[in-house]
Write a protein that holds these residues in place. Sequence first.
Motif, mmCIF file in Angstrom:
data_model
loop_
_atom_site.group_PDB
_atom_site.id
_atom_site.type_symbol
_atom_site.label_atom_id
_atom_site.label_comp_id
_atom_site.label_asym_id
_atom_site.label_seq_id
_atom_site.Cartn_x
_atom_site.Cartn_y
_atom_site.Cartn_z
ATOM 1 N N ASN A 262 -12.577 3.839 -7.917
ATOM 2 C CA ASN A 262 -11.622 3.013 -8.669
ATOM 3 C C ASN A 262 -10.254 3.673 -8.786
ATOM 4 O O ASN A 262 -9.614 3.642 -9.826
ATOM 5 N N ASN A 263 -9.813 4.284 -7.689
ATOM 6 C CA ASN A 263 -8.501 4.944 -7.657
ATOM 7 C C ASN A 263 -7.721 4.355 -6.492
ATOM 8 O O ASN A 263 -7.742 4.887 -5.381
ATOM 9 N N GLN A 264 -7.057 3.222 -6.753
ATOM 10 C CA GLN A 264 -6.327 2.564 -5.675
ATOM 11 C C GLN A 264 -5.117 3.362 -5.207
ATOM 12 O O GLN A 264 -4.634 3.162 -4.104
ATOM 13 N N ALA B 114 -4.014 6.157 -10.626
ATOM 14 C CA ALA B 114 -5.143 5.232 -10.482
ATOM 15 C C ALA B 114 -4.918 3.925 -11.219
ATOM 16 O O ALA B 114 -5.323 2.856 -10.755
ATOM 17 N N ARG C 78 2.105 1.534 -3.494
ATOM 18 C CA ARG C 78 1.004 1.847 -4.431
ATOM 19 C C ARG C 78 0.546 3.285 -4.305
ATOM 20 O O ARG C 78 0.033 3.864 -5.270
ATOM 21 N N SER C 79 0.720 3.894 -3.124
ATOM 22 C CA SER C 79 0.258 5.269 -2.921
ATOM 23 C C SER C 79 1.048 6.287 -3.737
ATOM 24 O O SER C 79 0.627 7.433 -3.854
ATOM 25 N N TRP D 279 -12.328 2.890 1.318
ATOM 26 C CA TRP D 279 -13.008 1.856 0.534
ATOM 27 C C TRP D 279 -13.765 2.462 -0.642
ATOM 28 O O TRP D 279 -13.721 1.930 -1.767
ATOM 29 N N ASN E 75 -0.829 11.988 -4.780
ATOM 30 C CA ASN E 75 -2.000 11.414 -4.107
ATOM 31 C C ASN E 75 -2.174 11.989 -2.711
ATOM 32 O O ASN E 75 -3.309 12.220 -2.265
ATOM 33 N N SER F 35 -11.347 3.526 -3.381
ATOM 34 C CA SER F 35 -10.644 2.415 -4.024
ATOM 35 C C SER F 35 -11.583 1.482 -4.779
ATOM 36 O O SER F 35 -11.288 1.081 -5.912
ATOM 37 N N SER G 13 0.828 -1.211 0.000
ATOM 38 C CA SER G 13 0.000 0.000 0.000
ATOM 39 C C SER G 13 0.860 1.259 0.000
ATOM 40 O O SER G 13 0.530 2.246 -0.666
ATOM 41 N N GLY H 204 -6.657 5.694 -2.706
ATOM 42 C CA GLY H 204 -7.110 4.855 -1.597
ATOM 43 C C GLY H 204 -5.954 4.348 -0.760
ATOM 44 O O GLY H 204 -6.044 4.278 0.469
ATOM 45 N N SER H 205 -4.828 3.994 -1.399
ATOM 46 C CA SER H 205 -3.648 3.550 -0.653
ATOM 47 C C SER H 205 -3.072 4.680 0.184
ATOM 48 O O SER H 205 -2.619 4.461 1.314
#
Length: 453
Positions: free
Chosen positions: A421-423, A62, A57-58, A413, A72, A416, A54, A426-427
């Motif tokens: 749909n933007n992990q 996306a 990924r941050s 949640w 982010n 993400s 995570s 979200g991360s």
Amino acid sequence: MTATLVQETSSPPRGPVADRTRRLRRRGKIIALLFVLPALLLLGALVVYPVLFSIGRSFFDASGTSFVGGDNYAEMFRDPATLKAVRNTAIWVVIAPALLTGLGLILAVLVEKVRWATAFKLLLFMPMAVSFLAAGIIFRLAYDEDPDKGVLNAAVVSVHDAFKGESSYPTARARDGQGLTKDNDGSYRTSASVSPGGAVALGLVGVQPDDLPDGAEPAYAAAGRTAAADELRGVVYLDFTPGGGGEQGKVDRRESGLPQMKVEAVRDGKQVASVTTAADGSFRFEGLEAGSYEVRLPSSNFAPPYEGVSWLGPALVTPAIIGAYLWIWTGFAMVLIGAGLSTLPRDALEAARMDGANEWQIFRRITVPLLAPVLSVVFITLVINVMKVFDLVYIIAPGPVQEDATVLATQMWLVSFGGGNNQGLGSALGVLLLLLVVPAMVFNVRRFRKGQR
């Protein structure tokens, strides 16, 4: 010679016995590591790897293909929804643990004086056995705005109606062109002025015959009564004949009066008299001075029924969810604090009572200070828990107010997987939540170690 003796004394033992001791210790460490290894593997797979992934990924967009650095994290604090989630999380952290710790302390002290203490503790601890999903559904129904479904609004409406009453005819209205004019405030008044000695018939529609109050009587006889010189008579009736027939604007034999209707006599814009209609819808103003009057049906007759409190509206949704959280976790706080309370030195309490201290002084000066370590552990544990709250917020808050109730966990949640749909973002939210939780966890671990020592 002395130096040589000290050197020989401080040097580690040698020989077969020492070698065997070292082998046994090494073997014990290897066996312990083998037992711990499965747990370490699970911990690494379920905790360490997701945390490291995570964090990495941050720093990507996306899609996860382009490195964006700290964009982010910057976007996280520019997004109004995220700022609202941070604000709501702060409200949770400030209010919920403090209330739970206070309630747990009070209940733990009071339970000691209850004869059936075990049963009482069991009753309060039972909500902990209910899953957060089931608890969320229970409170979603309890907070329902419809008094026929929501138990809280059913109680609120009952209390409100007991003290203020409710309008008798919320759906009633006057026919156009039948002698009544509607004002801006929802009231009706006669289109033409009337004088003492006269009579008026005020017909309304929009009321189902089944909705008439018990004891309603036909209005035909009341419509034929004459008024004295100093009085003004009239009748308020339902201008509808069951089964059809009849004439609009005229009281027919089968048309019912409208009882419990408030009627006012108005002169020069001021109310001079007020009465309530009888079972047949009749009313009478006595002792009126000569002149012209208007007859008015105030808007209170037609006010919609009181529907209760919007518990899950934008203003109250967060306090309502915190209330559900208190219901679940109060027993947990009470049991932990009660366990600490049972270890207090009774001689200190008895000595205070012998010195003349009352129960409040003992509680404030002795019980609370001695329980400070336990209270701090309970408080910090609850702080960690409320930072991660997700289930109750997601289940109880309706869709239109989900954003008003969102906290960091639900926002993570939603961003993400819940449509954003933007992990990457979200991360970043997950990392922020981790940074907020870690200091509280470190404090709790240190407190546990200090308590063990």
